[in-house]
Scaffold this motif. Structure first.
Motif, PDB file in Angstrom:
ATOM      1  N   PHE A 503      25.351 -18.449   1.340  1.00  0.00           N
ATOM      2  CA  PHE A 503      26.034 -18.731   0.373  1.00  0.00           C
ATOM      3  C   PHE A 503      27.193 -19.705   0.458  1.00  0.00           C
ATOM      4  O   PHE A 503      27.557 -20.575  -0.511  1.00  0.00           O
ATOM      5  CB  PHE A 503      26.282 -17.562  -0.574  1.00  0.00           C
ATOM      6  N   LEU A 504      27.785 -19.573   1.507  1.00  0.00           N
ATOM      7  CA  LEU A 504      29.141 -20.474   1.828  1.00  0.00           C
ATOM      8  C   LEU A 504      28.569 -22.069   1.894  1.00  0.00           C
ATOM      9  O   LEU A 504      29.085 -22.905   1.043  1.00  0.00           O
ATOM     10  CB  LEU A 504      29.720 -20.233   3.174  1.00  0.00           C
ATOM     11  N   THR A 505      27.257 -22.146   2.563  1.00  0.00           N
ATOM     12  CA  THR A 505      26.518 -23.612   2.711  1.00  0.00           C
ATOM     13  C   THR A 505      26.263 -23.789   1.250  1.00  0.00           C
ATOM     14  O   THR A 505      26.327 -25.205   0.909  1.00  0.00           O
ATOM     15  CB  THR A 505      25.539 -23.696   3.433  1.00  0.00           C
ATOM     16  N   TYR A 506      25.720 -23.148   0.372  1.00  0.00           N
ATOM     17  CA  TYR A 506      25.002 -23.364  -0.793  1.00  0.00           C
ATOM     18  C   TYR A 506      26.400 -23.738  -1.687  1.00  0.00           C
ATOM     19  O   TYR A 506      26.141 -24.844  -2.555  1.00  0.00           O
ATOM     20  CB  TYR A 506      24.462 -22.050  -1.537  1.00  0.00           C
ATOM     21  N   VAL A 507      27.524 -23.232  -1.817  1.00  0.00           N
ATOM     22  CA  VAL A 507      28.599 -23.454  -2.524  1.00  0.00           C
ATOM     23  C   VAL A 507      29.067 -24.928  -2.215  1.00  0.00           C
ATOM     24  O   VAL A 507      29.441 -25.642  -3.225  1.00  0.00           O
ATOM     25  CB  VAL A 507      29.679 -22.440  -2.757  1.00  0.00           C
ATOM     26  N   ALA A 508      29.167 -24.986  -1.054  1.00  0.00           N
ATOM     27  CA  ALA A 508      29.834 -26.213  -0.740  1.00  0.00           C
ATOM     28  C   ALA A 508      28.849 -27.326  -0.777  1.00  0.00           C
ATOM     29  O   ALA A 508      29.400 -28.578  -1.154  1.00  0.00           O
ATOM     30  CB  ALA A 508      29.844 -26.311   1.271  1.00  0.00           C
ATOM     31  N   LEU A 509      27.569 -27.286  -0.993  1.00  0.00           N
ATOM     32  CA  LEU A 509      26.619 -28.022  -1.082  1.00  0.00           C
ATOM     33  C   LEU A 509      26.687 -28.426  -2.583  1.00  0.00           C
ATOM     34  O   LEU A 509      26.699 -29.745  -2.881  1.00  0.00           O
ATOM     35  CB  LEU A 509      25.058 -27.771  -0.778  1.00  0.00           C
ATOM     36  N   LYS A 510      26.923 -27.737  -3.427  1.00  0.00           N
ATOM     37  CA  LYS A 510      26.925 -27.684  -4.811  1.00  0.00           C
ATOM     38  C   LYS A 510      28.187 -28.459  -5.240  1.00  0.00           C
ATOM     39  O   LYS A 510      28.168 -29.308  -6.099  1.00  0.00           O
ATOM     40  CB  LYS A 510      27.187 -26.333  -5.479  1.00  0.00           C
ATOM     41  N   PHE A 511      29.299 -28.063  -4.638  1.00  0.00           N
ATOM     42  CA  PHE A 511      30.717 -28.933  -5.132  1.00  0.00           C
ATOM     43  C   PHE A 511      30.777 -30.305  -4.388  1.00  0.00           C
ATOM     44  O   PHE A 511      31.428 -31.089  -5.064  1.00  0.00           O
ATOM     45  CB  PHE A 511      31.913 -28.069  -4.899  1.00  0.00           C
ATOM     46  N   PHE A 512      30.429 -30.383  -3.064  1.00  0.00           N
ATOM     47  CA  PHE A 512      30.568 -31.703  -2.515  1.00  0.00           C
ATOM     48  C   PHE A 512      29.288 -32.596  -3.177  1.00  0.00           C
ATOM     49  O   PHE A 512      29.785 -33.766  -3.533  1.00  0.00           O
ATOM     50  CB  PHE A 512      30.365 -31.552  -1.068  1.00  0.00           C
ATOM     51  N   ILE A 513      28.150 -32.315  -2.837  1.00  0.00           N
ATOM     52  CA  ILE A 513      27.089 -33.196  -3.275  1.00  0.00           C
ATOM     53  C   ILE A 513      26.770 -33.286  -4.648  1.00  0.00           C
ATOM     54  O   ILE A 513      26.804 -34.250  -5.478  1.00  0.00           O
ATOM     55  CB  ILE A 513      25.721 -32.751  -2.428  1.00  0.00           C
ATOM     56  N   GLY A 514      26.796 -32.072  -5.362  1.00  0.00           N
ATOM     57  CA  GLY A 514      26.566 -32.102  -6.667  1.00  0.00           C
ATOM     58  C   GLY A 514      27.675 -32.884  -7.397  1.00  0.00           C
ATOM     59  O   GLY A 514      27.182 -33.634  -8.327  1.00  0.00           O
ATOM     60  N   VAL A 582      37.386 -21.894  -4.918  1.00  0.00           N
ATOM     61  CA  VAL A 582      38.819 -22.695  -5.722  1.00  0.00           C
ATOM     62  C   VAL A 582      38.345 -24.166  -5.466  1.00  0.00           C
ATOM     63  O   VAL A 582      38.762 -24.731  -6.591  1.00  0.00           O
ATOM     64  CB  VAL A 582      39.854 -22.294  -4.866  1.00  0.00           C
ATOM     65  N   ILE A 583      37.791 -24.525  -4.655  1.00  0.00           N
ATOM     66  CA  ILE A 583      37.581 -25.820  -4.418  1.00  0.00           C
ATOM     67  C   ILE A 583      36.384 -26.324  -5.467  1.00  0.00           C
ATOM     68  O   ILE A 583      36.492 -27.460  -6.115  1.00  0.00           O
ATOM     69  CB  ILE A 583      37.007 -26.224  -3.025  1.00  0.00           C
ATOM     70  N   TYR A 584      35.484 -25.506  -5.529  1.00  0.00           N
ATOM     71  CA  TYR A 584      34.309 -25.645  -6.453  1.00  0.00           C
ATOM     72  C   TYR A 584      35.019 -25.831  -7.890  1.00  0.00           C
ATOM     73  O   TYR A 584      34.775 -26.719  -8.502  1.00  0.00           O
ATOM     74  CB  TYR A 584      33.281 -24.560  -6.515  1.00  0.00           C
ATOM     75  N   PHE A 585      35.618 -24.857  -8.334  1.00  0.00           N
ATOM     76  CA  PHE A 585      36.161 -25.016  -9.560  1.00  0.00           C
ATOM     77  C   PHE A 585      37.231 -26.041  -9.972  1.00  0.00           C
ATOM     78  O   PHE A 585      37.547 -26.548 -11.013  1.00  0.00           O
ATOM     79  CB  PHE A 585      36.449 -23.705 -10.258  1.00  0.00           C
ATOM     80  N   GLY A 586      38.091 -26.135  -8.805  1.00  0.00           N
ATOM     81  CA  GLY A 586      39.070 -27.238  -8.960  1.00  0.00           C
ATOM     82  C   GLY A 586      38.406 -28.673  -9.104  1.00  0.00           C
ATOM     83  O   GLY A 586      38.929 -29.440  -9.980  1.00  0.00           O
TER      84      GLY A 586
END
Length: 722
Positions: A503-514, A582-586
């Protein structure tokens, strides 16, 4: 996943994001791309670069987003968009404030213990034993029955209290924002109307319209204006759509003739591939004439013979309309049911005639279908999550073993394969859920979006979060479960920590690539230029190719909620995920702020009615987090885990109090809001006409192409009163 694979995944995602951001900066300055990166401003008659900086600084758009106000968002994208940003900023504050105490407290507590070294217990690991660096700074490294677990229990309290405070503050703010918008001195047509359904059959000698008019004139003799009876428009809609299509094709043919000097031709058979070869301009001109005659005939027939048991009723002032929408007009629950009228542009006309008990049966039937879908959809997701680990994939597909031995390829596959498979599965679902929501008999698009969003959220949580979490553990422990069926509670309680790295990788993939793809709009840009070069012949075709659509709340909000749920549930078990949250929602707030101000055009306005649903689902995620922590502390044999029971009860009480205090103001328009004076007296005839369906109007359809982008209302020409 090994530590090197995790770092590669994170680094690659960050690099792709930066690349996409610089690409956006370069592409958005090119005049030929202005329709892709500034359509909102263009449709509102603004200069695309108004208030923008054309410097070479690739971060200039960030300053513009940060300096924009909430009123700027309301002006350009509406109240619903502003409420969505309240959601993003509220969650961002929750995670940021939680991090201030959780990270400096829990990370040292975990890092200075040595449970994993002493026991090497695979049950406690947060990474299935392959990512010891994360294990050492997570709850997995805390010894069972340790007094250090008090710190983790108190962290649950801290995160919960921060959430309560932020949600209360946000609910008050959104309530004020909604009230201020509804108090507008401008005329809002739907504020002068109500939707009436389940109308009884009229007495002999009366039409539906006469019956409805007499009923409401008796109750509101001084303020009733007129009614618009809903009709069965299926056939007239088909004729209308065909007419619009013929006019587009005629315009294309005329444009080709003007450009080339040659009169275009086409075949009259299937898809223009077979049949007689004819002159396109003459052919479509004849079809238009025939369709206009058919349309006029069918319109008269519809208005005279196809009246339904629903109507839009209009009043001379908005206080009466607000009062009528909240009043009981019949002793029987299944007759004369009323509600606030939706915006004209978002009414689902075919649903208005559906009877009360039919709607009720449909609703429960849809709930059952959704439950079955969730249950059966969990099977392929669990299967995919199980086989997309590289070891299992090599067993299923033996011939990839030589390729998988190459270090770089192995690392890439471990980093991205399961996450990409999951994202693809989720992409298949939204259209189906929207179809189900509309099938319930819901009267408006915004209501259908809220319903679909709710279904998608629970689907995401149950299938993606819980399904993926349990899949690996259930397969790994199948023999243990067969031997000791009562050990399932232990298996389920300990399965969540093992998927932390996934899930750490999933969240990172969502906010960086998405979000990188969201900002750059590469896909949209390529499709637009291909259509413009090879398909578009008229200005209307070009506009249709670049028209941006809205923020797609039906999928965007549940997607954010899934990340919220993941971050909540791992915030104490693996506190590092708070940084990712924080990074995702920011990043989401920043990038979508830019898109809301420059790109997306709202397709409807519900004045923040999505917020109570967002609030409820945030609380549901918090509740799940508290239950998970109660179970995991129990697995850690921490007897004081029972101290979380009052906190779980507090979440239920908090949700109840918020609903009782605030929800009524979202369900109905308060009279103190509706009583504010208008700038000018409303044109009641214009308000009435704004609700007339396209297919029953007599204006030319091309005159109103993309009208919704410029105005909140359908601006129809006069037609004869029904």
């Amino acid at each position: 996943m090994e530590f090197e694979a995790f770092l590669l995944s994170l680094g690659t995602s960050a690099f792709i994001f930066l690349l996409l951001m610089f690409l956006f900066t370069w592409l958005s300055r090119r005049p030929g791309n202005v329709y892709i990166y500034y359509p909102n401003r263009i449709l509102k008659g603004m200069d695309p670069w108004e208030g923008s900086s054309l410097t070479r600084n690739p971060f200039a758009w960030i300053r513009e987003a940060l300096t924009s106000s909430e009123q700027d968002v309301v002006k350009l994208s509406g109240v619903d968009t502003a409420v969505y940003f309240v959601f993003l900023s509220t969650v961002l504050r929750i995670f940021a404030l939680s991090s201030l105490l959780v990270l400096p407290t829990l990370l040292p507590l975990a890092a200075t213990d040595n449970s994993l070294k002493n026991t090497m217990d695979a049950i406690d690991t947060t990474s299935k034993g392959t990512f010891s660096q994360l294990d050492n700074i997570s709850m997995a490294n805390i010894t069972r029955k340790s007094s250090r677990l008090w710190g983790f229990l108190l962290a649950v309290y801290w995160i919960s209290l921060v959430t309560y405070y932020m949600l209360w503050k946000a609910y008050k703010h959104v309530s004020t924002l909604r009230a201020e918008a509804l108090m507008s001195a401008d005329v809002i047509p739907e504020q002068f109307a109500i939707l009436v359904r389940d109308i009884p059959s009229p007495p002999n000698g009366q039409t539906h319209k006469e019956f409805i008019d007499s009923f409401f004139r008796d109750i509101y003799p001084d303020t009733f204006y007129r009614s618009l009876v809903i009709t069965e428009n299926r056939k007239v809609n088909k004729i209308w759509e065909a007419l619009v299509g013929y006019k587009k094709k005629l315009a294309r043919a005329e444009a080709i003739f003007a450009t080339t000097g040659n009169r275009p031709t086409n075949k009259t058979g299937f898809l223009g591939l077979v049949g007689e070869q004819v002159d396109s301009i003459e052919y479509y001109t004849d079809l238009i004439s025939e369709s206009v005659a058919k349309l006029e005939t069918e319109q008269k027939k519809v208005l005279a013979e196809k009246q339904q048991t629903a109507a839009i009723v209009f009043f001379t002032d908005r206080v009466t309309a607000a009062l009528a929408a909240q009043s009981l007009h019949s002793q029987m629950v299944d007759t004369w049911t009323v509600a606030e009228a939706p915006e004209p542009r978002q009414i689902i006309w075919e649903n208005l005639k559906i009877k009360f008990f039919t709607r009720l049966i449909r609703q429960y039937l849809i709930y059952f279908i959704v439950a079955v879908t969730i249950l059966f959809y969990m099977i392929p997701i669990a299967f995919v999550s199980a086989i997309t680990t590289l070891d299992n994939l090599q067993k299923a597909i033996p011939f990839i073993k030589p390729v998988a031995k190459i270090t770089f390829i192995r690392t890439v596959l471990e980093s991205y394969l399961p996450q990409i498979a999951l994202i693809i599965f989720l992409a298949m679902l939204p259209t189906f859920l929207m179809f189900l929501s509309k099938s319930e008999g819901i009267p408006s698009r915004s209501h259908a979006v809220r319903a679909a969003s709710g279904k998608y959220f629970y689907f995401s949580v149950l299938n993606v979060f819980i399904g993926v979490t349990l899949a690996g553990s259930l397969f790994d422990n199948l023999k243990a479960l067969q031997q000791k069926p009562n050990s399932i509670v232990t298996v389920l309680a300990t399965s969540l920590p093992k998927n932390a790295t996934f899930f750490l990788t999933y969240v990172a993939l969502k906010f960086f690539i998405g979000y990188g793809l969201e900002l750059s709009r590469i896909k949209t840009l390529i499709i637009f230029h291909l259509k413009k070069k090879y398909l578009c012949k008229t200005e209307a075709d070009v506009k249709e190719a670049w028209y941006p659509g809205d923020l797609s709340y039906a999928t965007r909000v549940p997607g954010d909620m899934l990340i919220l749920t993941i971050t909540f549930c791992y915030s104490v078990i693996a506190p590092l995920i708070l940084v990712f949250g924080v990074i995702y929602f920011g990043l989401g707030w920043l990038i979508l702020r830019n898109q809301a101000l420059k790109v997306y055009v709202p397709s409807y306005e519900s004045y923040g009615r999505m917020w109570p649903h967002i609030h409820t689902r945030i609380l549901a995620a918090l509740f799940l987090f508290q239950v998970v922590m109660f179970g995991y502390l129990g697995v850690k044999l921490f007897v004081w885990a029972t101290f979380l029971v009052p906190l779980i009860a507090s979440s239920i009480i908090f949700g109840y109090v918020c609903r009782r205090k605030f929800y009524s103001g979202f369900k109905h328009t308060a009279l103190e809001v509706a009583c504010r004076e208008l700038k000018q007296s409303p044109d009641l005839e214009e308000i009435f006409r704004s609700f007339i369906p396209h297919s029953l109007s007599t204006h030319k359809p091309e005159d109103h192409l993309f009208k919704g982008a410029f105005s909140r209302y359908q601006d129809y020409a006069a037609i004869s009163a029904a």
